[in-house]
Design an enzyme around this catalytic site. Structure first.
Site, mmCIF file in Angstrom:
data_model
loop_
_atom_site.group_PDB
_atom_site.id
_atom_site.type_symbol
_atom_site.label_atom_id
_atom_site.label_comp_id
_atom_site.label_asym_id
_atom_site.label_seq_id
_atom_site.Cartn_x
_atom_site.Cartn_y
_atom_site.Cartn_z
ATOM 1 N N SER A 219 47.747 42.278 39.170
ATOM 2 C CA SER A 219 47.165 43.445 39.418
ATOM 3 C C SER A 219 47.810 44.360 39.826
ATOM 4 C CB SER A 219 46.088 43.818 40.076
ATOM 5 O OG SER A 219 45.134 44.754 39.549
ATOM 6 N N HIS A 424 38.873 40.362 37.006
ATOM 7 C CA HIS A 424 39.981 40.897 36.900
ATOM 8 C C HIS A 424 40.336 39.667 38.286
ATOM 9 C CE1 HIS A 424 43.258 43.956 37.906
ATOM 10 N NE2 HIS A 424 42.990 43.693 38.395
#
Length: 452
Positions: A219, A424
């Site tokens: 990320s 995610h």
């Protein structure tokens, strides 16, 4: 304190969760924002805020202990060689670097994501150190199979280093400012990429006396790598191989309710946050209530999901999230960020570009010499890069990863995880992450080591 500020604070306190249709806030005759909340079309359903959420009352003592241990304590508890290191950046921030030490082995630098810390790489525990698990066939792995990426890399023969960027749990010191100073929080991920990561890389290479290292970012850990390459391209020579988990740069198709809110209402939100003196991103209960309806429904198994801003920002995958380990997850996350940092994400969403912080045209001209902030130079990412992405990722949807791929000059591998619900956070916490992804990453690391 101006007399009007208490009134503003009172106004914030009166934002009841019963207001399902929306939220508005005014200061005097000025309307700061007026937002109507509707379930995003990608969720396809309306979600009741006051759902009946089941809370686990009995927590295994071993897991309870892990929820309170820091990164060093977690590593040490499970019998791995733990070390703390301190890095001072060239702009005065003091960062903590954690290591699972294997002297003489190839170093791997792990860089965490948004609202996260070094703990993310070890909090799921090694082997079967998860306490008393409920029976779930998805949790059954082969013997000695590490369930956290940090331990797995060490077991595979690597010297594991885990970074912490400025402002998180382990990096809250500065040579001049304390966290009570607004100046301490005057940063975004730009400064992390320009100062934190280069300083950390230099420290690891100098300490281990090698010339290159593996880099694995999740990320925001990928965002800061692209920025380092853009602003300090000489560091590409120090990277053996870069692997990007849930890579973020462009947010044109971002589906995160929090980031989209910050994009749509960036001017008003900035004004409100400055008025109440919030420089560290510490969302209050009203803010949490605004977004938890996007994530939680009557089938959500714990309220910790609904009240944790990291899940509200990224979403979650029920099939891959280990319910038993939730106390450890929420004990370490969120780990901190600056308000300006979150604003910057909103700006990327709003503009559709990958560029530096937008101060407004007048200050932009003073800071950058241009009306618009300059875009990052992705053509400078000369290191070999592997991109791993998921179909159900709110922050790094496939469309935006494809756009990033088209701008990077040296992508040697691109892999869409073979699970349509992969989210995610599944890249680091997913129950099946090793089978779906990590073994492939290890193969790629060995391949590119042998090709040097």
């Amino acid at each position: 304190m101006p007399s009007s500020l208490p009134l503003l604070a009172l106004g914030l306190c009166l934002l009841h969760t019963e207001i399902a249709a929306g939220i508005s806030l005014s200061w005097g005759n000025v309307s700061l924002f007026n937002v109507n909340f509707k379930t995003p079309p990608f969720l396809g359903r309306s979600i009741a805020l006051d759902s009946n959420l089941r809370v686990e009352n009995s927590v295994d003592p071993n897991i309870e202990e892990d929820s309170h241990l820091n990164t060093y304590g977690l590593i040490h508890k499970y019998g791995y060689p733990a070390e703390n290191h301190t890095v001072e950046t060239d702009d005065g921030y003091i960062l903590t670097l954690h290591r699972i030490a294997r002297p003489g082995a190839t170093p791997v630098l792990l860089v965490h994501g948004l609202l996260d810390s070094s703990a993310t790489w070890v909090l799921m525990g090694p082997n079967k150190g998860l306490g008393k698990l409920k029976f779930d066939w998805r949790l059954i792995h082969t013997d000695c199979a590490a369930l956290s990426k940090g331990y797995l890399l060490y077991d595979q023969g690597y010297d594991v280093w885990m970074a912490n960027v400025r402002g998180n749990t382990y990096s809250r010191k500065h040579v001049k400012y304390s966290t009570h100073h607004a100046k301490f929080w005057d940063f975004t991920f730009h400064e992390m990429g320009k100062h934190d990561i280069p300083s950390t890389i230099d420290y690891v290479l100098n300490y281990t006396k090698v010339s290159q290292l593996h880099y694995i970012g999740h990320s925001q850990g990928t965002v800061v790598f692209w920025i380092m390459a853009s602003e300090r391209p000489e560091y590409m020579d120090k990277i053996l191989f870069m692997q990007a988990l849930a890579p973020v740069a462009f947010l044109k198709h971002c589906r995160s309710p929090v980031v989209n809110f910050l994009a749509q209402w960036h001017l008003s939100v900035s004004f409100v946050l400055k008025l109440i003196g919030v420089h560290e991103f510490l969302p209050n209960n009203e803010f949490i209530s605004m977004f938890n309806r996007f994530v939680c429904d009557e089938t959500t198994f714990t309220k910790e999901i609904c009240s944790n801003v990291i899940f509200l920002t990224t979403g979650f995958d029920k099939l891959q999230l280990n319910e038993t380990m939730l106390p450890v997850v929420v004990g370490h996350s969120p780990a901190g960020a600056s308000t300006k940092q979150m604003q910057h994400y909103g700006q990327l969403d709003r503009s559709g570009a990958f560029r530096q912080f937008d101060y407004g045209w007048l200050r932009n001209h003073w800071v950058y010499g241009t009306i618009d902030p300059p875009s990052y130079r992705l053509e400078n990412v000369r290191a070999k890069v592997a991109l791993y992405y998921g179909q159900n990722d709110w922050l790094a949807p496939p469309e935006d990863v494809e756009m990033l791929h088209s701008r990077l000059p040296n992508v040697v591998s691109k892999y869409l995880v073979d699970d349509k619900e992969f989210n995610h956070l599944d890249f680091i916490w997913g129950i099946d992450a090793r089978d779906l992804l990590w073994d492939r990453m290890l193969e790629n690391m060995r391949l590119h080591e042998n090709s040097v």
